[in-house]
Design a protein around this motif. Structure first.
Motif, PDB file in Angstrom:
ATOM      1  N   ALA A  60       0.826  -1.205   0.000  1.00 17.78           N
ATOM      2  CA  ALA A  60       0.000   0.000   0.000  1.00 17.78           C
ATOM      3  C   ALA A  60       0.861   1.256   0.000  1.00 17.78           C
ATOM      4  CB  ALA A  60      -0.920  -0.005   1.218  1.00 17.78           C
ATOM      5  N   ALA A  61       1.932   1.273   0.790  1.00 17.41           N
ATOM      6  CA  ALA A  61       2.813   2.438   0.833  1.00 17.41           C
ATOM      7  C   ALA A  61       3.502   2.651  -0.516  1.00 17.41           C
ATOM      8  CB  ALA A  61       3.853   2.281   1.942  1.00 17.41           C
ATOM      9  N   LEU A  62       3.919   1.572  -1.154  1.00 19.34           N
ATOM     10  CA  LEU A  62       4.552   1.698  -2.467  1.00 19.34           C
ATOM     11  C   LEU A  62       3.573   2.268  -3.488  1.00 19.34           C
ATOM     12  CD1 LEU A  62       6.532  -1.674  -2.647  1.00 19.34           C
ATOM     13  CD2 LEU A  62       7.412   0.591  -2.055  1.00 19.34           C
ATOM     14  N   HIS A  63       2.304   1.890  -3.369  1.00 19.80           N
ATOM     15  CA  HIS A  63       1.292   2.405  -4.293  1.00 19.80           C
ATOM     16  C   HIS A  63       0.971   3.873  -4.015  1.00 19.80           C
ATOM     17  CE1 HIS A  63      -2.838   3.234  -5.652  1.00 19.80           C
ATOM     18  NE2 HIS A  63      -2.605   2.367  -6.610  1.00 19.80           N
ATOM     19  N   THR A  64       0.700   4.186  -2.752  1.00 17.18           N
ATOM     20  CA  THR A  64       0.244   5.524  -2.393  1.00 17.18           C
ATOM     21  C   THR A  64       1.314   6.583  -2.630  1.00 17.18           C
ATOM     22  OG1 THR A  64      -1.241   4.596  -0.735  1.00 17.18           O
ATOM     23  CG2 THR A  64      -0.669   6.929  -0.505  1.00 17.18           C
ATOM     24  N   PRO A 194       9.399  18.214   0.732  1.00 16.29           N
ATOM     25  CA  PRO A 194       9.200  18.310   2.186  1.00 16.29           C
ATOM     26  C   PRO A 194       8.223  17.252   2.663  1.00 16.29           C
ATOM     27  CG  PRO A 194       7.891  19.966   1.067  1.00 16.29           C
ATOM     28  CD  PRO A 194       8.720  19.294   0.004  1.00 16.29           C
ATOM     29  N   VAL A 195       8.206  17.017   3.961  1.00 18.22           N
ATOM     30  CA  VAL A 195       7.362  15.961   4.505  1.00 18.22           C
ATOM     31  C   VAL A 195       5.890  16.189   4.198  1.00 18.22           C
ATOM     32  CG1 VAL A 195       7.029  17.038   6.773  1.00 18.22           C
ATOM     33  CG2 VAL A 195       7.000  14.539   6.568  1.00 18.22           C
ATOM     34  N   ALA A 196       5.473  17.460   4.049  1.00 23.36           N
ATOM     35  CA  ALA A 196       4.081  17.752   3.727  1.00 23.36           C
ATOM     36  C   ALA A 196       3.670  17.184   2.375  1.00 23.36           C
ATOM     37  CB  ALA A 196       3.833  19.256   3.761  1.00 23.36           C
ATOM     38  N   ALA A 197       4.645  16.816   1.535  1.00 25.20           N
ATOM     39  CA  ALA A 197       4.320  16.226   0.242  1.00 25.20           C
ATOM     40  C   ALA A 197       3.665  14.865   0.384  1.00 25.20           C
ATOM     41  CB  ALA A 197       5.589  16.106  -0.609  1.00 25.20           C
ATOM     42  N   LEU A 198       3.746  14.261   1.570  1.00 23.65           N
ATOM     43  CA  LEU A 198       3.062  12.988   1.804  1.00 23.65           C
ATOM     44  C   LEU A 198       1.545  13.173   1.814  1.00 23.65           C
ATOM     45  CD1 LEU A 198       5.255  11.563   4.714  1.00 23.65           C
ATOM     46  CD2 LEU A 198       5.353  10.894   2.298  1.00 23.65           C
ATOM     47  N   LEU A 199       1.078  14.347   2.251  1.00 24.77           N
ATOM     48  CA  LEU A 199      -0.352  14.544   2.466  1.00 24.77           C
ATOM     49  C   LEU A 199      -1.176  14.467   1.184  1.00 24.77           C
ATOM     50  CD1 LEU A 199      -0.279  17.287   5.225  1.00 24.77           C
ATOM     51  CD2 LEU A 199      -0.710  14.839   5.481  1.00 24.77           C
ATOM     52  N   PRO A 200      -0.765  15.108   0.072  1.00 24.15           N
ATOM     53  CA  PRO A 200      -1.569  14.951  -1.144  1.00 24.15           C
ATOM     54  C   PRO A 200      -1.710  13.506  -1.596  1.00 24.15           C
ATOM     55  CG  PRO A 200      -0.029  16.778  -1.373  1.00 24.15           C
ATOM     56  CD  PRO A 200       0.346  16.058  -0.116  1.00 24.15           C
ATOM     57  N   CYS A 201      -0.701  12.705  -1.336  1.00 21.80           N
ATOM     58  CA  CYS A 201      -0.785  11.285  -1.690  1.00 21.80           C
ATOM     59  C   CYS A 201      -1.859  10.591  -0.856  1.00 21.80           C
ATOM     60  CB  CYS A 201       0.561  10.609  -1.473  1.00 21.80           C
ATOM     61  SG  CYS A 201       1.930  11.291  -2.426  1.00 21.80           S
ATOM     62  N   VAL A 255       1.237   6.327   7.722  1.00 22.84           N
ATOM     63  CA  VAL A 255       2.518   6.868   7.274  1.00 22.84           C
ATOM     64  C   VAL A 255       2.612   8.353   7.629  1.00 22.84           C
ATOM     65  CG1 VAL A 255       3.958   7.363   5.259  1.00 22.84           C
ATOM     66  CG2 VAL A 255       2.735   5.189   5.412  1.00 22.84           C
ATOM     67  N   CYS A 256       1.505   9.057   7.489  1.00 20.45           N
ATOM     68  CA  CYS A 256       1.472  10.495   7.794  1.00 20.45           C
ATOM     69  C   CYS A 256       1.303  10.778   9.281  1.00 20.45           C
ATOM     70  CB  CYS A 256       0.334  11.161   7.021  1.00 20.45           C
ATOM     71  SG  CYS A 256       0.509  11.103   5.223  1.00 20.45           S
ATOM     72  N   GLY A 257       1.186   9.737  10.082  1.00 20.86           N
ATOM     73  CA  GLY A 257       0.924   9.915  11.501  1.00 20.86           C
ATOM     74  C   GLY A 257       1.903  10.830  12.214  1.00 20.86           C
ATOM     75  N   THR A 345      -5.562  18.938   4.027  1.00 16.97           N
ATOM     76  CA  THR A 345      -5.526  19.382   2.639  1.00 16.97           C
ATOM     77  C   THR A 345      -4.733  20.657   2.401  1.00 16.97           C
ATOM     78  OG1 THR A 345      -7.618  20.552   2.975  1.00 16.97           O
ATOM     79  CG2 THR A 345      -7.740  18.293   2.136  1.00 16.97           C
ATOM     80  N   ASN A 346      -4.570  21.492   3.388  1.00 18.13           N
ATOM     81  CA  ASN A 346      -3.883  22.766   3.181  1.00 18.13           C
ATOM     82  C   ASN A 346      -2.658  22.862   4.061  1.00 18.13           C
ATOM     83  OD1 ASN A 346      -5.868  23.590   1.378  1.00 18.13           O
ATOM     84  ND2 ASN A 346      -7.134  24.462   2.997  1.00 18.13           N
ATOM     85  N   ARG A 347      -1.565  22.352   3.580  1.00 21.03           N
ATOM     86  CA  ARG A 347      -0.308  22.397   4.332  1.00 21.03           C
ATOM     87  C   ARG A 347       0.640  23.362   3.652  1.00 21.03           C
ATOM     88  NH1 ARG A 347      -0.275  20.263   9.332  1.00 21.03           N
ATOM     89  NH2 ARG A 347       1.941  20.044   9.071  1.00 21.03           N
TER      90      ARG A 347
END
Length: 347
Positions: A60-64, A194-201, A255-257, A345-347
């Motif tokens: 799932a992480a590889l996909h997301t 940046p780490v916030a790039a995880l959120l759109p995924c 992952v975003c936890g 959604t807004n980081r």
């Protein structure tokens, strides 16, 4: 779950679902690498046993988060993990079907905990109501047929799993998993994200989940045990696929936890509950199919076929009950604001 926006649950930077809070200047690849390294490390430590949950989480992480990873490597590993998980999961699937079908048969015949029908000896004064198949002559033969067919299938699946775990292909997969611990292959330029790039995924997974749910006829699940699905297994597939979307969204929040903190706790827990409900749906649908296939066995008696038909109907009713449970629980999550809130959604 209430309609209170989940963003009010905790201030920014609380303890996350996985690990300590991250500074927003942390590279996204570092957070993703830490998550995958932890999962892959658990996989390698458990060898030669394989935890199917770990396979699903890594896949799932590889996909997301594929936009951060080397695409060819990521896709190849993801396909191998899915293949291995499907192959190794067959033995457990046969065990689930057999246990569910025998439990259903015992309930319908009012059997006690030892599996003995309550037909021998003196009739007790305080006795449970007899089931639909109580003292039915086809029940013992149906039970024996199910045990024989599903035990045989489980044995064959076990043999296949053992062969796979000793194969060169499995050892090559284990070697690939070591890269998740030591040297995660990244897409060029991903280190700068940046780490916030995880959120759109994560949002993309959640959006796909919401779209899939809206495409379902949830109104048909408004009443449990309505009989609507007794003879219509054709629409099981979208519900089976839905479970995968629920799990991927749940795992994405994990992952975003460290970035989201405790704000992701409630939606992640709600998604976990929905996944369990959909697992019940899968188990009941598969058990119903197994009963239907058993009823097609040549030269069985009409009495045996009748019992298998009743067991099949019982499991289709459980499919309906699971759909009703999902249809009742989903609106709470949908109205909670977890997908539209600014913390996601807004980081």
């Amino acid at each position: 779950m209430t309609d209170t926006p989940l963003a009010t649950q905790a201030p920014p930077g609380g303890e996350g679902l996985a690990g300590t809070p991250l500074d927003e200047g942390t590279p996204a690849t570092r957070a993703l690498s830490a998550h995958l390294a932890a999962e892959a490390g658990g996989f390698l430590r458990e060898l030669p046993s394989v935890d199917l949950h770990t396979l699903r989480r890594v896949g799932a992480a590889l996909h997301t988060f594929e936009q951060l990873l080397d695409p060819a490597w990521s896709q190849e590993l993801r396909e191998e993990l899915a293949r291995l998980g499907g192959l190794l999961g067959q033995e457990r699937a046969y065990s689930r079907r057999l246990a569910r079908l025998l439990t259903s048969l015992d309930s319908l015949t009012c059997a006690d905990a030892t599996g003995t029908e309550r037909t021998a000896g003196p009739v007790p004064q305080q006795r449970e109501a007899e089931g639909l198949l109580a003292r039915h002559p086809g029940a013992p033969k149906a039970r024996a047929l199910l045990e024989r067919q599903l035990t045989l299938g489980r044995s064959r699946a076990h043999t296949t799993a053992l062969q796979e775990l000793g194969s060169a292909r499995f050892h090559a997969l284990a070697d690939r998993m070591t890269l998740l611990v030591s040297d995660l292959p990244l897409r060029p330029g991903a280190e700068a994200a940046p780490v916030a790039a995880l959120l759109p995924c994560a949002v993309a997974e959640a959006t796909a989940l919401v779209s899939a749910v809206r495409a379902l006829p949830l109104d048909r699940g408004a009443v449990p045990y309505s009989g609507d699905m007794l003879h219509d297994p054709g629409d099981d597939q979208p519900w089976q696929q839905l479970r995968g979307l629920v799990l991927r969204t749940q795992y994405a929040l994990e992952v975003c936890g460290p970035l989201l903190g405790t704000r992701a706790t409630r939606p992640a827990a709600a998604l976990s509950d929905l996944a369990r409900t959909l697992a019940r749906h899968r188990d009941a649908a598969e058990a119903a199919e197994a009963a239907a296939l058993a009823a097609l066995t040549p030269r069985i008696t009409p009495a045996t076929a009748y019992v298998l038909g009743v067991v099949h109907a019982d499991q289709r009713l459980e499919v309906e009950a699971a759909r009703h449970a999902f249809s009742s629980a989903w609106p709470d999550l949908d109205r909670s604001g977890w997908l539209t809130d600014t913390w996601l959604t807004n980081r």
